[in-house]
Design an enzyme around this catalytic site. Structure first.
Site, PDB file in Angstrom:
ATOM      1  N   ARG A 132       0.797  -1.195   0.000  1.00 30.00           N
ATOM      2  CA  ARG A 132       0.000   0.000   0.000  1.00 30.00           C
ATOM      3  C   ARG A 132       0.850   1.273   0.000  1.00 30.00           C
ATOM      4  O   ARG A 132       0.366   2.368  -0.263  1.00 30.00           O
ATOM      5  CB  ARG A 132      -0.860  -0.001   1.290  1.00 30.00           C
ATOM      6  CG  ARG A 132      -2.036  -0.966   1.212  1.00 30.00           C
ATOM      7  CD  ARG A 132      -2.641  -1.202   2.570  1.00 30.00           C
ATOM      8  NE  ARG A 132      -2.144  -2.454   3.119  1.00 30.00           N
ATOM      9  CZ  ARG A 132      -2.548  -2.929   4.305  1.00 30.00           C
ATOM     10  NH1 ARG A 132      -3.378  -2.247   5.072  1.00 30.00           N
ATOM     11  NH2 ARG A 132      -2.098  -4.094   4.738  1.00 30.00           N
ATOM     12  N   ASP A 177       4.245   3.276   6.313  1.00 29.85           N
ATOM     13  CA  ASP A 177       3.665   3.007   7.632  1.00 29.85           C
ATOM     14  C   ASP A 177       4.658   2.448   8.635  1.00 29.85           C
ATOM     15  O   ASP A 177       5.715   1.920   8.284  1.00 29.85           O
ATOM     16  CB  ASP A 177       2.537   1.988   7.498  1.00 29.85           C
ATOM     17  CG  ASP A 177       3.080   0.577   7.212  1.00 29.85           C
ATOM     18  OD1 ASP A 177       3.805   0.413   6.204  1.00 29.85           O
ATOM     19  OD2 ASP A 177       2.811  -0.347   8.003  1.00 29.85           O
ATOM     20  N   GLU A 233       7.597   2.414  -6.301  1.00 34.56           N
ATOM     21  CA  GLU A 233       7.746   1.914  -4.931  1.00 34.56           C
ATOM     22  C   GLU A 233       7.939   3.091  -3.975  1.00 34.56           C
ATOM     23  O   GLU A 233       8.408   4.161  -4.372  1.00 34.56           O
ATOM     24  CB  GLU A 233       8.954   0.946  -4.907  1.00 34.56           C
ATOM     25  CG  GLU A 233       9.335   0.354  -3.578  1.00 34.56           C
ATOM     26  CD  GLU A 233       8.273  -0.511  -2.906  1.00 34.56           C
ATOM     27  OE1 GLU A 233       7.132  -0.058  -2.774  1.00 34.56           O
ATOM     28  OE2 GLU A 233       8.619  -1.624  -2.459  1.00 34.56           O
ATOM     29  N   ASP A 262      14.895  -0.833   0.527  1.00 32.02           N
ATOM     30  CA  ASP A 262      15.707  -1.068   1.714  1.00 32.02           C
ATOM     31  C   ASP A 262      16.740  -2.141   1.365  1.00 32.02           C
ATOM     32  O   ASP A 262      17.767  -1.847   0.759  1.00 32.02           O
ATOM     33  CB  ASP A 262      14.744  -1.485   2.837  1.00 32.02           C
ATOM     34  CG  ASP A 262      15.399  -1.626   4.180  1.00 32.02           C
ATOM     35  OD1 ASP A 262      16.248  -0.805   4.518  1.00 32.02           O
ATOM     36  OD2 ASP A 262      15.042  -2.575   4.919  1.00 32.02           O
ATOM     37  N   THR A 263      16.473  -3.400   1.661  1.00 36.35           N
ATOM     38  CA  THR A 263      17.418  -4.464   1.310  1.00 36.35           C
ATOM     39  C   THR A 263      17.443  -4.716  -0.203  1.00 36.35           C
ATOM     40  O   THR A 263      18.430  -5.221  -0.737  1.00 36.35           O
ATOM     41  CB  THR A 263      17.044  -5.799   1.995  1.00 36.35           C
ATOM     42  OG1 THR A 263      15.762  -6.209   1.515  1.00 36.35           O
ATOM     43  CG2 THR A 263      17.017  -5.639   3.511  1.00 36.35           C
TER      44      THR A 263
HETATM   45  P1  IMP Z   1      13.149  -4.350   0.891  1.00 37.02           P
HETATM   46  O1  IMP Z   1      12.615  -5.587   0.296  1.00 37.02           O
HETATM   47  O2  IMP Z   1      14.017  -4.622   2.084  1.00 37.02           O
HETATM   48  O3  IMP Z   1      13.838  -3.430  -0.105  1.00 37.02           O
HETATM   49  O4  IMP Z   1      11.953  -3.593   1.528  1.00 37.02           O
HETATM   50  C1  IMP Z   1      11.147  -2.743   0.863  1.00 37.02           C
HETATM   51  C2  IMP Z   1       9.852  -2.551   1.623  1.00 37.02           C
HETATM   52  O5  IMP Z   1      10.079  -2.531   3.038  1.00 37.02           O
HETATM   53  C3  IMP Z   1       9.260  -1.200   1.301  1.00 37.02           C
HETATM   54  O6  IMP Z   1       8.365  -1.282   0.254  1.00 37.02           O
HETATM   55  C4  IMP Z   1       8.557  -0.830   2.584  1.00 37.02           C
HETATM   56  O7  IMP Z   1       7.247  -1.336   2.567  1.00 37.02           O
HETATM   57  C5  IMP Z   1       9.331  -1.522   3.666  1.00 37.02           C
HETATM   58  N1  IMP Z   1      10.256  -0.586   4.332  1.00 37.02           N
HETATM   59  C6  IMP Z   1      11.588  -0.475   4.163  1.00 37.02           C
HETATM   60  N2  IMP Z   1      12.110   0.493   4.916  1.00 37.02           N
HETATM   61  C7  IMP Z   1      11.065   1.027   5.589  1.00 37.02           C
HETATM   62  C8  IMP Z   1      10.967   2.103   6.536  1.00 37.02           C
HETATM   63  O8  IMP Z   1      11.937   2.796   6.910  1.00 37.02           O
HETATM   64  N3  IMP Z   1       9.708   2.356   7.000  1.00 37.02           N
HETATM   65  C9  IMP Z   1       8.615   1.652   6.616  1.00 37.02           C
HETATM   66  N4  IMP Z   1       8.662   0.654   5.738  1.00 37.02           N
HETATM   67  C10 IMP Z   1       9.887   0.340   5.239  1.00 37.02           C
HETATM   68 MG    MG Z   2       6.369  -1.352   0.334  1.00 37.08          MG
END
Ligand code: IMP
Ligand code: MG
Length: 177
Positions: free
Chosen positions: A42, A158, A98, A102-103
């Site tokens: 979302r 969120d 998006e 993060d990762t």
């Molecule tokens: P990734 O797979 O680790 O790149 O995570 C991406 C998803 O993690 C994003 O679409 C967010 O929904 C969530 N996310 C990553 N960092 C944050 C943050 O600082 N606050 C809230 N949600 C986060």
């Molecule tokens: Mg997300």
């Protein structure tokens, strides 16, 4: 649940300026073409809704739900598609929109899956990026802001489903009991 406060990281005005810049870049890159914007629900909804109103390129919209953090501050790294697209993306110019990278696991998985459906092109547009946290390599085409390794909320993003309605990006700060 711990006690926390929220401090401003990126203001409403800075976001609005950046969204205009990104829309301009996208318009320049897709002259005379159509784009299918895919919002990851979302978190990307506020960003996507502002972005499309700045774009002059003809766009259509679709949405996907991929598994998120739940109520945790850490990524699960096990990404699952919970709701797939309604549209066929074959032969289309796709931009995945998006809220934050993060990762990188979420977008890597989404991209791998979407590429098998043979779009004409596929790019990534993210409002926020935490490059320090990256665990897998992904190429990001449009980035709003690179931010430090802090947990952020607001403008669609969120913490345990809360604070999506903030008009700015804030940092969650733990407070001592
Ligand atoms: P990734 O797979 O680790 O790149 O995570 C991406 C998803 O993690 C994003 O679409 C967010 O929904 C969530 N996310 C990553 N960092 C944050 C943050 O600082 N606050 C809230 N949600 C986060
Ligand atoms: Mg997300």
């Amino acid at each position: 649940m711990f006690k926390y406060s929220i401090g401003t990281l990126i203001s409403k005005e800075e976001i609005s300026e950046k969204v205009k810049e990104l829309a301009l870049q996208i318009d320049n890159d897709y002259k005379g073409e159509e784009i299918l914007l895919i919002g990851l629900l979302r978190g990307s909804v506020l960003f996507l809704s502002d972005l499309v109103r700045e774009l002059k390129t003809e766009v259509t919209l679709d949405f996907m739900i991929v598994s998120s953090y739940g109520n945790e501050l850490e990524s699960s790294r096990d990404v699952k598609i919970k709701k797939d697209l309604e549209e066929d993306i074959r032969g289309k110019n796709v931009i995945v929109v998006e809220d934050i990278i993060d990762t990188g696991h979420t977008l890597k998985k989404v991209l791998e899956m979407l590429k098998t459906r043979e779009p004409k092109s596929i790019k990534i547009c993210t409002l926020l990026d935490k490059p320090e946290r990256r665990e897998v390599e992904i190429e990001v085409d449009y980035t709003g802001f690179k931010i430090p390794d802090e947990f952020v909320v607001g403008y669609g993003i969120d913490f345990a489903q809360k604070h999506r309605n903030l008009s700015y990006i804030g940092i969650v700060k733990k407070e001592e009991e």
